[in-house]
Design an enzyme around this catalytic site. Structure first.
Site, PDB file in Angstrom:
ATOM      1  N   ARG A 172       0.807  -1.219   0.000  1.00  0.00           N
ATOM      2  CA  ARG A 172       0.000   0.000   0.000  1.00  0.00           C
ATOM      3  C   ARG A 172       0.845   1.276   0.000  1.00  0.00           C
ATOM      4  O   ARG A 172       0.549   2.227  -0.701  1.00  0.00           O
ATOM      5  CB  ARG A 172      -0.890  -0.010   1.249  1.00  0.00           C
ATOM      6  N   ARG A 213     -13.032  -1.607  -1.588  1.00  0.00           N
ATOM      7  CA  ARG A 213     -12.580  -1.334  -0.217  1.00  0.00           C
ATOM      8  C   ARG A 213     -13.671  -0.696   0.660  1.00  0.00           C
ATOM      9  O   ARG A 213     -13.854  -1.124   1.805  1.00  0.00           O
ATOM     10  CB  ARG A 213     -11.307  -0.471  -0.216  1.00  0.00           C
ATOM     11  N   TYR A 242     -14.399  -3.162   3.705  1.00  0.00           N
ATOM     12  CA  TYR A 242     -13.762  -2.839   5.001  1.00  0.00           C
ATOM     13  C   TYR A 242     -14.285  -1.531   5.592  1.00  0.00           C
ATOM     14  O   TYR A 242     -13.637  -0.962   6.477  1.00  0.00           O
ATOM     15  CB  TYR A 242     -12.241  -2.683   4.833  1.00  0.00           C
ATOM     16  N   CYS A 275     -26.014  -3.477  -8.238  1.00  0.00           N
ATOM     17  CA  CYS A 275     -27.321  -3.772  -7.676  1.00  0.00           C
ATOM     18  C   CYS A 275     -27.211  -4.241  -6.227  1.00  0.00           C
ATOM     19  O   CYS A 275     -27.573  -5.370  -5.907  1.00  0.00           O
ATOM     20  CB  CYS A 275     -27.989  -4.834  -8.547  1.00  0.00           C
TER      21      CYS A 275
HETATM   22  N1  LLP Z   1       3.224  -9.164   2.896  1.00  0.00           N
HETATM   23  C1  LLP Z   1       2.239 -10.060   3.105  1.00  0.00           C
HETATM   24  C2  LLP Z   1       2.585 -11.438   3.450  1.00  0.00           C
HETATM   25  C3  LLP Z   1       0.899  -9.654   2.995  1.00  0.00           C
HETATM   26  O1  LLP Z   1      -0.070 -10.534   3.209  1.00  0.00           O
HETATM   27  C4  LLP Z   1       0.598  -8.315   2.653  1.00  0.00           C
HETATM   28  C5  LLP Z   1      -0.791  -7.872   2.514  1.00  0.00           C
HETATM   29  C6  LLP Z   1       1.663  -7.426   2.420  1.00  0.00           C
HETATM   30  C7  LLP Z   1       2.967  -7.891   2.575  1.00  0.00           C
HETATM   31  C8  LLP Z   1       1.460  -5.998   2.032  1.00  0.00           C
HETATM   32  O2  LLP Z   1       0.796  -5.270   3.006  1.00  0.00           O
HETATM   33  P1  LLP Z   1       0.644  -3.689   2.828  1.00  0.00           P
HETATM   34  O3  LLP Z   1       2.018  -3.069   2.920  1.00  0.00           O
HETATM   35  O4  LLP Z   1       0.012  -3.445   1.518  1.00  0.00           O
HETATM   36  O5  LLP Z   1      -0.232  -3.275   3.942  1.00  0.00           O
HETATM   37  N2  LLP Z   1      -7.162  -5.685   0.590  1.00  0.00           N
HETATM   38  C9  LLP Z   1      -6.846  -5.046   1.852  1.00  0.00           C
HETATM   39  C10 LLP Z   1      -5.402  -5.280   2.255  1.00  0.00           C
HETATM   40  C11 LLP Z   1      -5.017  -6.736   2.307  1.00  0.00           C
HETATM   41  C12 LLP Z   1      -3.569  -6.950   2.616  1.00  0.00           C
HETATM   42  C13 LLP Z   1      -3.174  -8.379   2.442  1.00  0.00           C
HETATM   43  N3  LLP Z   1      -1.802  -8.642   2.674  1.00  0.00           N
HETATM   44  C14 LLP Z   1      -7.178  -3.563   1.747  1.00  0.00           C
HETATM   45  O6  LLP Z   1      -7.670  -3.134   0.715  1.00  0.00           O
HETATM   46  O7  LLP Z   1      -7.003  -2.826   2.704  1.00  0.00           O
END
Ligand code: LLP
Length: 430
Positions: A288, A323, A327, A354
């Site tokens: 992110r 999102r 969430y 819908c």
């Molecule tokens: N590493 C692993 C093993 C992960 O499972 C994830 C995210 C990341 C790194 C990266 O995390 P970040 O830096 O992006 O926070 N769809 C959700 C977020 C799901 C994250 C899943 N794993 C949302 O839209 O907030």
């Protein structure tokens, strides 16, 4: 509303990376994702530099699930990024983008034998999530006449301040091996003929806006590192995962920087490895933070309806940005045509899907939107297009890249033919 430096307002219109969003909407049509690739590379450099200021051997692995567009992954690969990959598809994208296999980690709590075989074939290290998986990987590597290099995913049993669906290191979560059982796992790995344990992996969750939980997970990691080193494992890397959040509420969310993150984590890491007498690479897996603020989703107003509240009905819904529905996430929205005008009412931006839950933004103060206006949904670069669907048989929209004042398609819009392309008419046999 505070805007980061790559988002500007000129002649009342919102610009991303210096390019007029309303003109892009006209030229490419809506809905439309627009991504500033210079912002992506700038974010990468800031993230890497913040950690490298403390320790020279830092490898940033982009969490490819956050944004699966090849142009984005290529831009990161060119900066030296590796990737956290969670599927054969993400592995393939990373390799096609030019990332070296030794800079990838194949993660996941439920890998098939075919997934494991692919990782072995490509020479990609695997984050192993269970003893069952360990023994399957040992067998697969043996069949291929190779040795699989692995880390174990540690479950540190940490509560973190984020949405429960994206907290991944809770004692109750499906990921990882409990910290108290991890030594047994390394012992078992050492006894495997075709496995070489070389790392430790952990990821505590996503969209975390405090840095202290990362320090606590680093403490668990170095404690494990000590025990594992004493066991005789030569640790080549410690992977502390991703998870640093971004300020979706531009004016009120805390905005911890990579420097703040590094200041919390690095002293724990450095002290820990000194006590172990080792010098492993530090791996991190941000998704992110690298791409979230680089993109906007442009969506055109179809109609405005006064009911119990005033709905602004737009052409993008949770088919393209799930999102908010999934969430209860907040994304800032702007009327891109009149981005600097004062608000004169409260509006709820609703998609065309819908379902009652298809709301992109609730009760926002905006300058009166009208049919034909372009609404920009900000911070849509992470888990935006990546989580899109064809629900309601809506083809997915196009993605445009912006760089250095130029713009070009980085993914064409799907057509109805794409939606039906994989469908078959069963030829029933009597
Ligand atoms: N590493 C692993 C093993 C992960 O499972 C994830 C995210 C990341 C790194 C990266 O995390 P970040 O830096 O992006 O926070 N769809 C959700 C977020 C799901 C994250 C899943 N794993 C949302 O839209 O907030």
């Amino acid at each position: 509303m505070k805007l980061p430096s790559h988002l500007t307002v000129r002649d009342s219109r919102l610009h991303l990376g210096g390019v007029d969003c309303v003109s892009l909407a006209e030229e490419y049509g809506t809905p439309l994702y627009v991504t500033d690739l210079d912002r992506v590379t700038g974010n990468f450099r800031r993230f890497h530099a913040a950690l490298a200021a403390h320790y020279p051997d830092v490898q940033v692995l982009f969490a490819a699930k956050a944004n699966g567009n090849l142009a984005v992954i290529r831009a990161l690969a060119a900066e030296g990024a590796g990737a956290d990959v969670f599927s054969p598809g993400e592995l393939e994208l990373a390799i096609r983008a030019g990332m070296k296999p030794e800079r990838l980690l194949f993660n996941g709590s439920s890998k098939s034998r075919a997934d494991l075989a692919l990782a072995v074939e490509k020479g990609v290290r695997v984050s192993v999530d269970s003893l069952d998986e360990l023994h399957q990987l040992d067998a697969v590597a043996g069949e291929a006449g190779k040795t699989a290099e692995i880390a174990f995913r540690v479950n540190p049993a940490l509560e973190v301040p984020t949405h429960p669906k994206i907290a991944t290191g809770l004692a109750t979560s499906k990921f990882g091996i409990p910290a108290q059982e991890i030594i047994g796992a390394y012992r078992e790995a050492l006894a495997c003929e075709h496995i070489e344990p070389v790392g430790i992996h952990c990821h505590i969750g996503s969209q975390i806006l405090e840095v202290e939980p990362f320090a606590r997970s680093a403490e668990v990691m170095v404690r494990v590192a000590k025990e594992v080193t004493d066991l005789g494992v030569h640790l080549e890397f410690l992977d502390i995962g991703g998870g640093l959040g971004i300020p979706y509420h531009h004016d009120t969310d805390p905005a911890p920087t990579p420097a703040d993150y590094a200041a919390a984590v690095m002293p724990v890491f450095l002290k820990g490895i000194r006590e172990c007498g080792i010098d492993p690479a530090l791996w991190v897996e941000p998704g992110r933070w690298l791409v979230g603020d680089s993109s906007v989703l442009l969506t055109r107003v179809n109609s405005v309806k006064k009911a119990h509240k005033t709905f602004v009905n737009v052409d993008a819904g949770f088919n393209l940005l799930i999102r908010p529905a999934m969430y209860d996430s907040y994304h800032e929205v702007l009327v891109a045509d009149r981005a600097d005008l004062p608000a004169d009412g409260t509006y709820t931006v609703a998609g065309p899907i819908c379902e009652t839950g298809d709301i992109l933004a609730h009760d926002r103060a905006l300058p009166t939107p009208k049919a034909g206006d372009v609404i920009a949904v900000l911070d849509a670069g992470a888990y935006g297009y990546a989580m899109s669907s064809q629900y309601n048989s809506r083809p997915r929209c196009a993605e445009v890249a912006v760089s250095n004042g130029k713009h070009a398609l980085m993914r064409r819009a799907e057509t109805l033919d794409d939606v039906t392309a994989a469908m078959e008419t069963p030829a029933w046999k009597e």
